[in-house]
Write a protein that holds these residues in place. Structure first.
Motif, mmCIF file in Angstrom:
data_model
loop_
_atom_site.group_PDB
_atom_site.id
_atom_site.type_symbol
_atom_site.label_atom_id
_atom_site.label_comp_id
_atom_site.label_asym_id
_atom_site.label_seq_id
_atom_site.Cartn_x
_atom_site.Cartn_y
_atom_site.Cartn_z
ATOM 1 N N GLN A 245 0.847 -1.219 -0.128
ATOM 2 C CA GLN A 245 -0.104 -0.104 -0.021
ATOM 3 C C GLN A 245 0.843 1.414 -0.095
ATOM 4 O OE1 GLN A 245 -3.442 0.364 -0.127
ATOM 5 N NE2 GLN A 245 -3.311 -2.005 -0.565
ATOM 6 N N PRO A 246 0.602 2.277 -0.868
ATOM 7 C CA PRO A 246 1.229 3.605 -0.764
ATOM 8 C C PRO A 246 0.870 4.271 0.407
ATOM 9 C CG PRO A 246 0.353 3.297 -2.969
ATOM 10 C CD PRO A 246 -0.381 2.065 -1.999
ATOM 11 N N GLN A 247 1.753 4.997 0.777
ATOM 12 C CA GLN A 247 1.633 6.033 2.160
ATOM 13 C C GLN A 247 0.511 7.001 1.730
ATOM 14 O OE1 GLN A 247 5.301 7.316 3.339
ATOM 15 N NE2 GLN A 247 5.916 5.485 4.121
ATOM 16 N N ARG A 248 0.360 7.546 0.729
ATOM 17 C CA ARG A 248 -0.499 8.636 0.513
ATOM 18 C C ARG A 248 -1.774 8.249 -0.281
ATOM 19 N NH1 ARG A 248 1.275 13.223 2.930
ATOM 20 N NH2 ARG A 248 3.517 12.721 3.163
ATOM 21 N N PRO A 249 -2.944 8.758 0.194
ATOM 22 C CA PRO A 249 -4.406 8.507 -0.304
ATOM 23 C C PRO A 249 -4.267 8.456 -1.726
ATOM 24 C CG PRO A 249 -4.696 9.801 1.486
ATOM 25 C CD PRO A 249 -3.014 9.772 1.401
ATOM 26 N N TYR A 250 -3.832 9.484 -2.535
ATOM 27 C CA TYR A 250 -3.696 9.611 -3.897
ATOM 28 C C TYR A 250 -3.138 8.245 -4.755
ATOM 29 C CZ TYR A 250 0.828 11.470 -4.579
ATOM 30 O OH TYR A 250 2.119 11.873 -4.621
ATOM 31 N N GLN A 251 -2.075 8.334 -4.031
ATOM 32 C CA GLN A 251 -1.100 6.998 -4.511
ATOM 33 C C GLN A 251 -2.089 5.791 -4.360
ATOM 34 O OE1 GLN A 251 2.498 7.437 -2.168
ATOM 35 N NE2 GLN A 251 3.254 8.445 -3.783
ATOM 36 N N GLU A 252 -2.662 5.514 -3.539
ATOM 37 C CA GLU A 252 -3.436 4.050 -3.152
ATOM 38 C C GLU A 252 -4.419 4.201 -4.385
ATOM 39 O OE1 GLU A 252 -6.270 1.891 -0.154
ATOM 40 O OE2 GLU A 252 -5.052 3.611 0.531
ATOM 41 N N VAL A 253 -5.100 5.365 -4.717
ATOM 42 C CA VAL A 253 -6.147 5.420 -5.611
ATOM 43 C C VAL A 253 -5.535 5.126 -6.986
ATOM 44 C CG1 VAL A 253 -7.911 6.772 -6.592
ATOM 45 C CG2 VAL A 253 -7.867 6.784 -4.212
ATOM 46 N N GLY A 254 -4.499 5.770 -6.994
ATOM 47 C CA GLY A 254 -3.630 5.816 -8.525
ATOM 48 C C GLY A 254 -3.344 4.374 -8.723
ATOM 49 N N VAL A 255 -2.873 3.566 -7.902
ATOM 50 C CA VAL A 255 -2.483 2.277 -7.996
ATOM 51 C C VAL A 255 -3.679 1.234 -8.321
ATOM 52 C CG1 VAL A 255 -1.517 0.005 -6.614
ATOM 53 C CG2 VAL A 255 -0.278 2.467 -6.476
ATOM 54 N N MET A 256 -4.884 1.560 -7.657
ATOM 55 C CA MET A 256 -5.887 0.876 -8.085
ATOM 56 C C MET A 256 -6.337 1.032 -9.180
ATOM 57 S SD MET A 256 -8.017 1.697 -4.410
ATOM 58 C CE MET A 256 -9.340 0.344 -4.807
ATOM 59 N N LEU A 257 -6.706 2.263 -9.873
ATOM 60 C CA LEU A 257 -6.877 2.606 -11.173
ATOM 61 C C LEU A 257 -5.863 2.177 -12.225
ATOM 62 C CD1 LEU A 257 -8.122 6.498 -10.781
ATOM 63 C CD2 LEU A 257 -9.371 4.439 -11.207
ATOM 64 N N ARG A 258 -4.633 2.421 -11.942
ATOM 65 C CA ARG A 258 -3.760 1.745 -12.766
ATOM 66 C C ARG A 258 -3.824 0.101 -12.933
ATOM 67 N NH1 ARG A 258 0.893 1.800 -10.127
ATOM 68 N NH2 ARG A 258 1.356 4.026 -10.367
ATOM 69 N N ASP A 259 -4.181 -0.623 -11.804
ATOM 70 C CA ASP A 259 -4.487 -1.931 -11.820
ATOM 71 C C ASP A 259 -5.598 -2.442 -12.653
ATOM 72 O OD1 ASP A 259 -4.050 -4.687 -10.883
ATOM 73 O OD2 ASP A 259 -5.942 -4.342 -9.901
ATOM 74 N N MET A 260 -6.721 -1.470 -12.518
ATOM 75 C CA MET A 260 -7.758 -1.633 -13.334
ATOM 76 C C MET A 260 -7.659 -1.363 -14.883
ATOM 77 S SD MET A 260 -10.986 -0.154 -11.255
ATOM 78 C CE MET A 260 -10.393 1.068 -10.279
ATOM 79 N N ILE A 261 -6.664 -0.518 -15.212
ATOM 80 C CA ILE A 261 -6.336 -0.377 -16.693
ATOM 81 C C ILE A 261 -5.623 -1.714 -17.205
ATOM 82 C CG2 ILE A 261 -4.952 1.136 -18.456
ATOM 83 C CD1 ILE A 261 -5.827 3.504 -16.523
ATOM 84 N N ALA A 262 -4.755 -2.071 -16.210
ATOM 85 C CA ALA A 262 -3.614 -3.228 -16.587
ATOM 86 C C ALA A 262 -4.510 -4.423 -17.004
ATOM 87 C CB ALA A 262 -2.572 -3.319 -15.473
ATOM 88 N N ARG A 263 -5.462 -4.712 -16.079
ATOM 89 C CA ARG A 263 -6.407 -5.810 -16.347
ATOM 90 C C ARG A 263 -7.383 -5.744 -17.592
ATOM 91 N NH1 ARG A 263 -7.537 -8.798 -11.298
ATOM 92 N NH2 ARG A 263 -6.302 -8.144 -9.559
#
Length: 258
Positions: free
Chosen positions: A12-30
């Protein structure tokens, strides 16, 4: 395509926006989204993930920096590359603080610096501030960089005659100048009208400092950085120009004399 939530990555990233960014990136990657697909509006993503719209906005800026999405004003957010085909700079290597978090810190720091500077400033300090404003005016006409802006804020810090406050001010500006998210957000400003507004703010700050009115100086600096934040919020909102929510809210400040 409807947005679907998958389990969050284990790291998990430390910052809220990084967490959301990782989730969105993951959805694009899938491959929930293909190249050219439009992502849902900020408000839908925010509601689905139960976060503020500003967190979503900063996450999208992060993905824009990485080259995965493109924000088109008035049209939306579009996928322009897939994560496994993009040479990314890991978010952990970037300055962790988002642009609005930086502004909140500056507002708290610099309003108090201005208050103290009003009590400590010498004639030479005031002259240095005036020279900085002259540079700012010249740059506004020529369209050059914004060195006068930084010089003015630095001159106020130096007027405290406290080396630690000066170093804190310099550090905050260094974080801003090297922060990819701030640079990306600032690049969305399309004209110099905002620089004229902020120059007017600076003149009001200087007027309070000349009068040695500490409360007025503190309020003028606080309001200046509030104006900066509001302008950036307005210009960075791709869905609703009237959106006025904040991730990092302003610390309340009483009017001078109260």
């Amino acid at each position: 395509m409807k947005l679907q939530i998958h389990e969050k990555p284990s790291a998990q990233p430390q910052r809220p926006y990084q967490e959301v960014g990782v989730m969105l990136r993951d959805m694009i990657a899938r491959q929930q989204y293909a190249l050219g697909d439009r992502l849902p509006p900020e408000r839908e993503i925010a509601a689905l993930l139960a976060v503020s719209r500003t967190v979503v906005r900063e996450a999208l800026i992060m993905l824009e920096i990485e080259g995965l999405v493109e924000v088109r004003r008035g049209a939306g957010i579009f996928v322009v590359a897939m994560p496994n085909k993009t040479a990314n700079v890991p978010a952990s290597q970037c300055n962790d603080a988002g642009p609005f978090e930086l502004l909140q810190a500056r507002q708290l720091l610099e309003s108090n610096i201005a208050e103290f500077a009003a009590q400590q400033a010498t004639r030479e300090d005031i002259m240095k501030m005036r020279q900085a404003l002259q540079i700012e005016e010249q740059e506004l006409v020529s369209g050059d960089n914004e060195s006068g802006d930084k010089l003015f804020h630095l001159a106020i810090a130096e007027a405290t005659h406290n080396s630690m406050l000066v170093e804190l001010l310099k550090q905050s500006w260094q974080w801003r100048e090297n922060n990819p998210m701030w640079i990306q957000l600032h690049s969305h400003l399309e004209n110099n009208h905002y620089r004229q507004e902020w120059l007017t703010d600076h003149k009001q700050i200087l007027a309070a400092l000349i009068k040695k009115d500490a409360k007025a100086a503190k309020h003028a600096m606080w309001q200046h950085l509030e104006n900066v934040k509001n302008r950036l919020l307005e210009l960075s909102d791709i869905d609703d120009i009237n959106f006025d929510g904040y991730l990092f809210e302003s610390w309340p400040l009483n009017e001078p004399g109260r």
